[in-house]
Design a protein around this motif. Structure first.
Motif, PDB file in Angstrom:
ATOM      1  N   SER A  48      16.259 -30.106  45.648  1.00 33.70           N
ATOM      2  CA  SER A  48      16.260 -28.871  44.851  1.00 33.70           C
ATOM      3  C   SER A  48      16.741 -29.260  43.465  1.00 33.70           C
ATOM      4  CB  SER A  48      17.200 -27.826  45.462  1.00 33.70           C
ATOM      5  OG  SER A  48      18.553 -28.272  45.388  1.00 33.70           O
ATOM      6  N   SER A  49      16.964 -28.277  42.624  1.00 37.15           N
ATOM      7  CA  SER A  49      17.590 -28.568  41.334  1.00 37.15           C
ATOM      8  C   SER A  49      19.067 -28.883  41.559  1.00 37.15           C
ATOM      9  CB  SER A  49      17.448 -27.374  40.387  1.00 37.15           C
ATOM     10  OG  SER A  49      16.092 -27.164  40.045  1.00 37.15           O
ATOM     11  N   ALA A  50      19.672 -29.640  40.642  1.00 34.12           N
ATOM     12  CA  ALA A  50      21.077 -30.033  40.778  1.00 34.12           C
ATOM     13  C   ALA A  50      21.871 -29.542  39.577  1.00 34.12           C
ATOM     14  CB  ALA A  50      21.195 -31.552  40.901  1.00 34.12           C
ATOM     15  N   TYR A  51      23.105 -29.099  39.851  1.00 38.84           N
ATOM     16  CA  TYR A  51      23.991 -28.562  38.811  1.00 38.84           C
ATOM     17  C   TYR A  51      25.301 -29.330  38.896  1.00 38.84           C
ATOM     18  CZ  TYR A  51      20.565 -24.932  39.771  1.00 38.84           C
ATOM     19  OH  TYR A  51      19.396 -24.261  40.014  1.00 38.84           O
ATOM     20  N   LEU A  52      25.591 -30.137  37.879  1.00 40.03           N
ATOM     21  CA  LEU A  52      26.762 -30.991  37.909  1.00 40.03           C
ATOM     22  C   LEU A  52      27.655 -30.743  36.708  1.00 40.03           C
ATOM     23  CD1 LEU A  52      24.227 -32.749  39.194  1.00 40.03           C
ATOM     24  CD2 LEU A  52      25.961 -34.507  39.335  1.00 40.03           C
ATOM     25  N   VAL A 315      19.372 -13.497  32.424  1.00 43.67           N
ATOM     26  CA  VAL A 315      18.325 -14.515  32.339  1.00 43.67           C
ATOM     27  C   VAL A 315      18.638 -15.685  33.271  1.00 43.67           C
ATOM     28  CG1 VAL A 315      17.242 -16.230  30.827  1.00 43.67           C
ATOM     29  CG2 VAL A 315      17.627 -13.902  30.006  1.00 43.67           C
ATOM     30  N   GLY A 316      19.904 -16.153  33.256  1.00 42.90           N
ATOM     31  CA  GLY A 316      20.294 -17.254  34.127  1.00 42.90           C
ATOM     32  C   GLY A 316      20.095 -16.921  35.595  1.00 42.90           C
ATOM     33  N   ALA A 317      20.414 -15.675  35.970  1.00 41.80           N
ATOM     34  CA  ALA A 317      20.237 -15.246  37.359  1.00 41.80           C
ATOM     35  C   ALA A 317      18.763 -15.190  37.736  1.00 41.80           C
ATOM     36  CB  ALA A 317      20.887 -13.880  37.562  1.00 41.80           C
ATOM     37  N   LEU A 318      17.914 -14.763  36.814  1.00 39.40           N
ATOM     38  CA  LEU A 318      16.468 -14.736  37.077  1.00 39.40           C
ATOM     39  C   LEU A 318      15.918 -16.140  37.276  1.00 39.40           C
ATOM     40  CD1 LEU A 318      15.063 -12.052  34.580  1.00 39.40           C
ATOM     41  CD2 LEU A 318      15.250 -11.857  37.065  1.00 39.40           C
ATOM     42  N   VAL A 319      16.372 -17.076  36.443  1.00 41.65           N
ATOM     43  CA  VAL A 319      15.877 -18.449  36.504  1.00 41.65           C
ATOM     44  C   VAL A 319      16.343 -19.163  37.771  1.00 41.65           C
ATOM     45  CG1 VAL A 319      15.978 -20.731  35.420  1.00 41.65           C
ATOM     46  CG2 VAL A 319      15.668 -18.679  34.008  1.00 41.65           C
ATOM     47  N   LEU A 320      17.623 -19.030  38.082  1.00 43.21           N
ATOM     48  CA  LEU A 320      18.194 -19.765  39.214  1.00 43.21           C
ATOM     49  C   LEU A 320      17.937 -19.085  40.560  1.00 43.21           C
ATOM     50  CD1 LEU A 320      21.623 -20.796  37.648  1.00 43.21           C
ATOM     51  CD2 LEU A 320      19.547 -22.160  37.836  1.00 43.21           C
ATOM     52  N   GLY A 321      17.768 -17.780  40.559  1.00 45.41           N
ATOM     53  CA  GLY A 321      17.547 -17.070  41.816  1.00 45.41           C
ATOM     54  C   GLY A 321      18.712 -17.236  42.773  1.00 45.41           C
ATOM     55  N   LYS A 322      18.401 -17.532  44.033  1.00 42.44           N
ATOM     56  CA  LYS A 322      19.437 -17.696  45.054  1.00 42.44           C
ATOM     57  C   LYS A 322      20.298 -18.923  44.830  1.00 42.44           C
ATOM     58  CE  LYS A 322      16.877 -15.249  48.687  1.00 42.44           C
ATOM     59  NZ  LYS A 322      16.285 -15.342  50.056  1.00 42.44           N
ATOM     60  N   ARG A 323      19.824 -19.836  43.991  1.00 44.70           N
ATOM     61  CA  ARG A 323      20.608 -21.047  43.704  1.00 44.70           C
ATOM     62  C   ARG A 323      21.760 -20.765  42.747  1.00 44.70           C
ATOM     63  NH1 ARG A 323      15.858 -24.620  41.449  1.00 44.70           N
ATOM     64  NH2 ARG A 323      15.478 -22.590  40.479  1.00 44.70           N
TER      65      ARG A 323
END
Length: 380
Positions: A48-52, A315-323
Motif C-alpha cells: 500500500s502507500s507508506a507514511y513515515l 482534502v487529505g481525508a479524501l485522498v487517503l480514504g481509510k488509510r
C-alpha cells in the motif's frame, strides 16, 4: 530561498517531533521508534502507500504505493512503485528506484538512483550524480544545482549557481546568476536562460538554439515573487499542522463531512464571508455597536485564517480514504497537495474560492452542531 528553507524546516521538525512521541500502528504507517528512526527494512514489502516520520527515515524495502515522509534525514534506497512526497530538515537522498514522480524539499537533495517520471525539488543544494536518471522533467528552486547524470525531458530551474556536466533530453529553461556547462555535457533541445552574467557555452553542447536574456530588476522582482509565494505556502502547511496538533479531534469532526454537506458548507461559508464584514461596518457606523463591530470583524478574520486548515484536512481525508488513520498525516498530505495546486495560475484562484467557502462553512456547521447539544448545561 533561505527564509523558505527555514519555514519548511520548522514544519518538518514539528511534524517529526510529534511522531517521535507516538507509537501508532496502522497499515502502511511507520512512525519513529525509541531511537528516532522510521524504517522500511530491506526485506519488507509495503502492499500500500507508506507514511513515515521520524528523526531518520530509511526506506530500504519496497513500497507498492506512494511514499509520504518527513524527518531530519531521509534516505530512500529501496523501490517505490508510486510517487514520493517527502521533506527533510538536513538531507534527502534517493539511491534506489522510484517509478513515479518525486516531490521533495530539504536543505540538501541528492539523487543517485532512478526516477521513472518527473521530479520537483525545493532545496538549498541539489545534486544529480552520474548514476542519476530522471526519465521525465525536472522542475525546481535551489541555490545550487549540479547535474552529472541524465534528464530525459526538460529542465526548468531557478538557481544561483547551476553546473551542467550531464545530459538533458530536451530543453533547458533557467533563471540564475552563474551558469557553467562542461564540454562533455549534452542538451538535445534549446537552452534559454536569464542571468546577470552571460555564460561561456562550449561548442556542440547545445543541439538547438541558445537564448540569453539579461536579468533586469523586473526579472529579479519576479523571482522574488515566486520565492514569496513558496514561503506563503510553507507557512500555510505549518499553520495546518500546528492547529491540528492543538485540537485534532475538533478538526477531524468538523472536516469529515459528506459531499452534499460540503456544498452546503460552501454556500454558508460564502454568505458569512460577505455578510460578516458588512455587519461589522454597520455596527461601527452606528457607534453604539463599535465593540460588536470589532468582535464581528475579529470573528471574520479568524474564520478566514482557519478555513485552509479544515479544507486541507478534508482534502487529505479524501485522498487517503481509510488509510488516513492519523490526523497529522491527513492534514499534512492535504495541505501539501493544496500548496502545490496553488502554484498553478488561474486554477489557484478557483481553489482559493472553494477553500475559503468550504473551510468557513465547515467551522460554522460544527459550531451549530456543538451548541445544539447544549455543551454548557450542567446536570444536577
Amino acid at each position: 530561498m533561505k527564509r523558505l528553507k527555514i519555514a519548511f524546516i520548522v514544519a518538518v521538525v514539528g511534524v517529526a517531533g510529534f511522531f517521535m512521541a507516538s507509537q501508532a500502528h496502522a497499515a502502511g504507517l511507520y512512525v519513529a521508534t525509541e531511537k528516532g528512526d522510521a524504517v522500511v527494512a530491506a526485506d519488507k514489502t509495503v502492499d500500500s502507500s507508506a507514511y513515515l516520520a521520524g528523526q531518520n527515515v530509511l526506506v530500504e524495502g519496497t513500497v507498492k504505493g506512494d511514499l509520504y515522509c518527513a524527518g531530519d534525514v531521509v534516505k530512500i534506497s529501496g523501490t517505490i512503485e508510486g510517487d514520493v512526497l517527502c521533506g527533510a530538515q538536513t538531507s534527502l537522498m534517493i539511491t534506489g528506484t522510484v517509478k513515479g514522480d518525486i516531490r521533495v524539499a530539504a536543505s540538501t537533495v541528492m539523487i543517485d538512483g532512478s526516477v521513472g517520471s518527473n521530479a520537483t525539488i525545493l532545496a538549498r543544494d541539489t545534486t544529480m550524480t552520474k548514476k542519476a536518471i530522471v526519465t521525465g522533467d525536472v522542475t525546481g528552486g535551489t541555490a545550487s544545482f549540479t547535474l552529472d547524470g541524465g534528464i530525459g525531458r526538460d529542465l526548468l530551474i531557478g538557481s544561483s549557481v547551476m553546473k551542467i556536466n550531464g545530459t538533458v533530453g530536451r530543453d533547458v529553461n533557467a533563471g540564475l546568476e552563474t551558469l557553467s556547462i562542461a564540454p562533455g555535457a549534452k542538451i538535445a533541445g534549446n537552452l534559454s536562460y536569464q542571468s546577470t552574467n552571460e555564460a561561456s557555452i562550449p561548442e556542440g553542447v547545445v543541439a538547438g538554439k541558445t537564448t540569453y536574456t539579461v536579468m533586469t530588476q523586473g526579472s529579479q522582482e519576479g523571482t522574488s515573487g515566486v520565492a514569496m509565494a513558496l514561503m506563503v505556502i510553507a507557512a500555510f502547511v505549518i499553520l495546518a499542522v500546528v492547529v491540528t496538533l492543538i485540537m485534532p479531534k475538533y478538526v477531524h469532526e468538523a472536516s469529515i463531512i459528506p459531499m452534499r454537506q460540503a456544498v452546503l458548507a460552501f454556500l454558508l461559508g460564502f454568505a458569512a464571508i460577505i455578510l460578516l464584514p458588512m455587519l461589522a461596518v454597520i455596527a461601527f457606523v452606528a457607534m453604539v455597536g463599535s465593540l460588536l463591530g470589532a468582535v464581528l470583524l475579529a470573528a471574520w478574520l479568524l474564520l478566514m485564517l482557519l478555513s485552509g486548515v479544515f479544507f486541507a484536512y478534508y482534502v487529505g481525508a479524501l485522498v487517503l480514504g481509510k488509510r488516513g488513520t492519523h490526523a497529522i498525516v491527513v492534514v499534512l498530505v492535504g495541505s501539501v497537495m493544496i500548496g502545490i495546486v496553488l502554484m498553478v495560475p488561474v486554477v489557484n484562484v478557483i481553489l482559493m474560492l472553494v477553500l475559503l467557502g468550504v473551510g468557513v462553512g465547515m467551522q460554522l456547521l460544527r459550531l451549530q452542531y456543538q451548541f445544539s447539544k447544549h455543551p454548557y448545561k450542567i446536570e444536577a
